[in-house]
Structure formats: C-alpha cells, structure tokens
Enzyme design. Sequence first.
Site, PDB file in Angstrom:
ATOM      1  N   CYS A 270       0.827  -1.207   0.000  1.00 51.67           N
ATOM      2  CA  CYS A 270       0.000   0.000   0.000  1.00 51.67           C
ATOM      3  C   CYS A 270       0.869   1.267   0.000  1.00 51.67           C
ATOM      4  O   CYS A 270       1.554   1.530  -0.983  1.00 51.67           O
ATOM      5  CB  CYS A 270      -0.982  -0.026   1.166  1.00 51.67           C
ATOM      6  SG  CYS A 270      -2.354   1.137   0.971  1.00 51.67           S
ATOM      7  N   HIS A 354      -3.797  -5.179  -0.456  1.00 51.18           N
ATOM      8  CA  HIS A 354      -3.534  -5.731   0.882  1.00 51.18           C
ATOM      9  C   HIS A 354      -3.634  -7.252   0.866  1.00 51.18           C
ATOM     10  O   HIS A 354      -4.718  -7.816   1.027  1.00 51.18           O
ATOM     11  CB  HIS A 354      -4.521  -5.150   1.893  1.00 51.18           C
ATOM     12  CG  HIS A 354      -4.219  -3.749   2.292  1.00 51.18           C
ATOM     13  ND1 HIS A 354      -3.498  -3.440   3.427  1.00 51.18           N
ATOM     14  CD2 HIS A 354      -4.494  -2.563   1.685  1.00 51.18           C
ATOM     15  CE1 HIS A 354      -3.366  -2.124   3.519  1.00 51.18           C
ATOM     16  NE2 HIS A 354      -3.952  -1.580   2.463  1.00 51.18           N
ATOM     17  N   GLU A 356      -2.853  -9.289   3.114  1.00 54.77           N
ATOM     18  CA  GLU A 356      -3.238  -9.808   4.426  1.00 54.77           C
ATOM     19  C   GLU A 356      -4.748  -9.794   4.629  1.00 54.77           C
ATOM     20  O   GLU A 356      -5.250 -10.357   5.603  1.00 54.77           O
ATOM     21  CB  GLU A 356      -2.557  -8.993   5.529  1.00 54.77           C
ATOM     22  CG  GLU A 356      -3.238  -7.702   5.923  1.00 54.77           C
ATOM     23  CD  GLU A 356      -3.146  -6.581   4.889  1.00 54.77           C
ATOM     24  OE1 GLU A 356      -3.822  -5.544   5.067  1.00 54.77           O
ATOM     25  OE2 GLU A 356      -2.401  -6.733   3.902  1.00 54.77           O
TER      26      GLU A 356
END
Length: 381
Positions: A270, A354, A356
């Site tokens: 990011c 992202h 995750e």
Amino acid sequence: MTDATKADRAYLVLADGTVFEGRPFGARGVTTGEAVFTTTMTGYQEVLTDPSYFGQLVTMTAPEIGNVGVNASDTEAVDDKPRVAGFIVRSASPVASNWRSEQTLDAYLAHHGIVGISDVDTRKLTRHLRDKGSQNAAIGTESPAALLEIARKAPDMSGLDLVQSVSPKERYAWTEGRGVWAPTPGTPPRAAEHHVVAIDYGTKRNILRCLVDTGCKLTVVPARASAEEILALNPDGVFLSNGPGDPAAVTYAVDTIKKLVGKKPIFGICLGHQLLGLALGGKTYKLKFGHRGGNQPVKDLATGRIEITTQNHGFCVDLASLPSSVRSTHVHLNDGTSEGLAAPDLRAFSVQYHPEAAAGPHDSLYLFDRFRESMRGPKSS
C-alpha cells in the site's frame, strides 16, 4: 441509536455544496475529512481501525452496518483505536446480534469520539463521489451553511503527511500470529527463520501476524527511523507498511528507503508500495476516487492469474515514470493502474493492495512467502 435521537437531524456537506441529510450516529459534534467510499460488504470494524483511513470520512456502500456489533479482537490498529475521521452509513443496526459482540457500533463510536451519520442515501453519495471525485466534507448537526464553510477550510489530502499521526514513537517487538484466524486454523507459525524490521507508517495488525506466520522475527520501528538505525538492527529484510496520506509528502521515508534499497530485501504494501516507487525514481498521483473495498480485481502480469483483493488507497504510482530497471508486476483490471512493482536486481518488490486482507479474500497470501524466499538469497550488507 436511541429512540430519543431518531428525531434529531445531522448533515453531511461536501465541499462542492452537495448536502445529505441524516441522523446523528456515534459521538456528537462536528468532524471534517476527505469523503470516500468502500465497497467492502463485511469487516466494518477492520475498516474503522485501519490507520490508512486516518483523516477520512468513510462511507460504507453495504446498506446495513453494525448488526454484529463490535469486539476487542477485530481491531486492525496496533493501539486498538478507531482511526477514521467520521463514519457514514445507510442503516445503523440498533441491535448487535453475535456471540462475539461486546457493544453496539453506536456505543463504540461514541466511546471513541468518532462522529457518524446514518440514514444517508449512500448509493447517491457513492455515485456522486465516483462521478465528481473524493473531496473534503463535514459531518455534524450544525446548519448546512456552517458545515460547508468548515468543509471548504479543511486541508486538501494532496500534500498531507498523515503518517506522523499514526506511526509509533518507539520501536517494539511483535510476536502474535493469526492463530485461529489462519486459513488453516490451528496451524502454528513457521519457526522464526529471518529477522525483519518493519517500518510502521500506520500498519495493520494482520500484516504483522502474516509476517510472523511466515517465519519472521519482527522488530517494528517508527516511520522516522533512519536507515542507519535500521541497518544497525542487522535485519535479513525490511518491510514497508501501509499508512495514510500523500506519499510524496513523506519525504523522510523516501530518503530512508533510498539508502536501504540494494542493501536488504524489501517488501512493501500500500503506502509502502508508493514510497518504494518514489525511492526507485518514480512519481505518484492522486486517483479521482481511489480504490477501497474487498472485491478489487488485480492481474498478475507474470502468470495472468486474477486475484480478488482488499484495497484502500487514494494515491497511485505512475507506471510511465518508473525507470527501465523497475518492472510492473500487477495492474488493476478496472483502470489499468499500478498494483505491483519489482526491482529484481535490488531484491525489492511491493504491491498496492492488501494481501493480508482483514477483512477480505486470501488470494494473495503467497506474497509473504515470496518475501521469505527473497531473504534466503545471498546475504546483503
């Protein structure tokens, strides 16, 4: 929201003069920020506590929000605090119905001083922001005219360094993995094989958890940590986290990354992707309304594989500005913008999205393994 407040009126006023009427929700008062929207259907608590949303009034496009309440386990900010400047919803559930719930969303926002507004036509608002672009706005119970003046005096997101508002003041160790929330629950983290220094520009908890599960011993340092301080910790790799604001304004971070590139393997997510792009000689620019949500399609240019990803960014790396030594690895299918880059000779890579998740799909977890593999190469000094 109590019965006593149902007759109260609140307003969301955009800087272009557009007014949306609704009801007060959460804390009472006035708040300003950049009005944005996220298309994620679930995970409103993760949205509220994601430091990348600092300084923003977040609109949830899903119509009913708050029905599962709030708990102490699902926060993404390391300090557990909500980070949004304000919250905008269509329908705020007055009832929290979930075995994990500890309080209602309304009570949670009020406790933390987050001003919100409900009963807003979020479909109309989202279409307006999509067509006219994200812009400053104000929420409150004051007159629309007063709120318009406040919105127009708020600082523009372009040029703002918001990292210093969310980055820690001291370094810390992180040892927690995903535990029961791993894709295969109960799978223990890999043994700590590599020491990674993570630069915290406003990191999410689940990024750190994924790094631990991948076999990393983590030392997390503030955004203003110097390259010399980081290298003195003798890491096997350096991680560049997500965070809020304009990447071009975080000049100290770019200068630090320039001194780290080529010395240690680097992985960015990011804001970390944008900062790496700047450090490698590229430029960034502001998107019209950004990419925010858990259903964003990305193409891996090496494999042709499509990944559905979680995203939250308003700025982007300019692909045309990257030097020939840097290659684009991923692009957004909706608009062709940068979603990943790599400098193979320098063992540095990053993605705009992202991997995750939290909340969102797990299509891109392989990137953490890619980082681990990059640290297994020849040791850098």
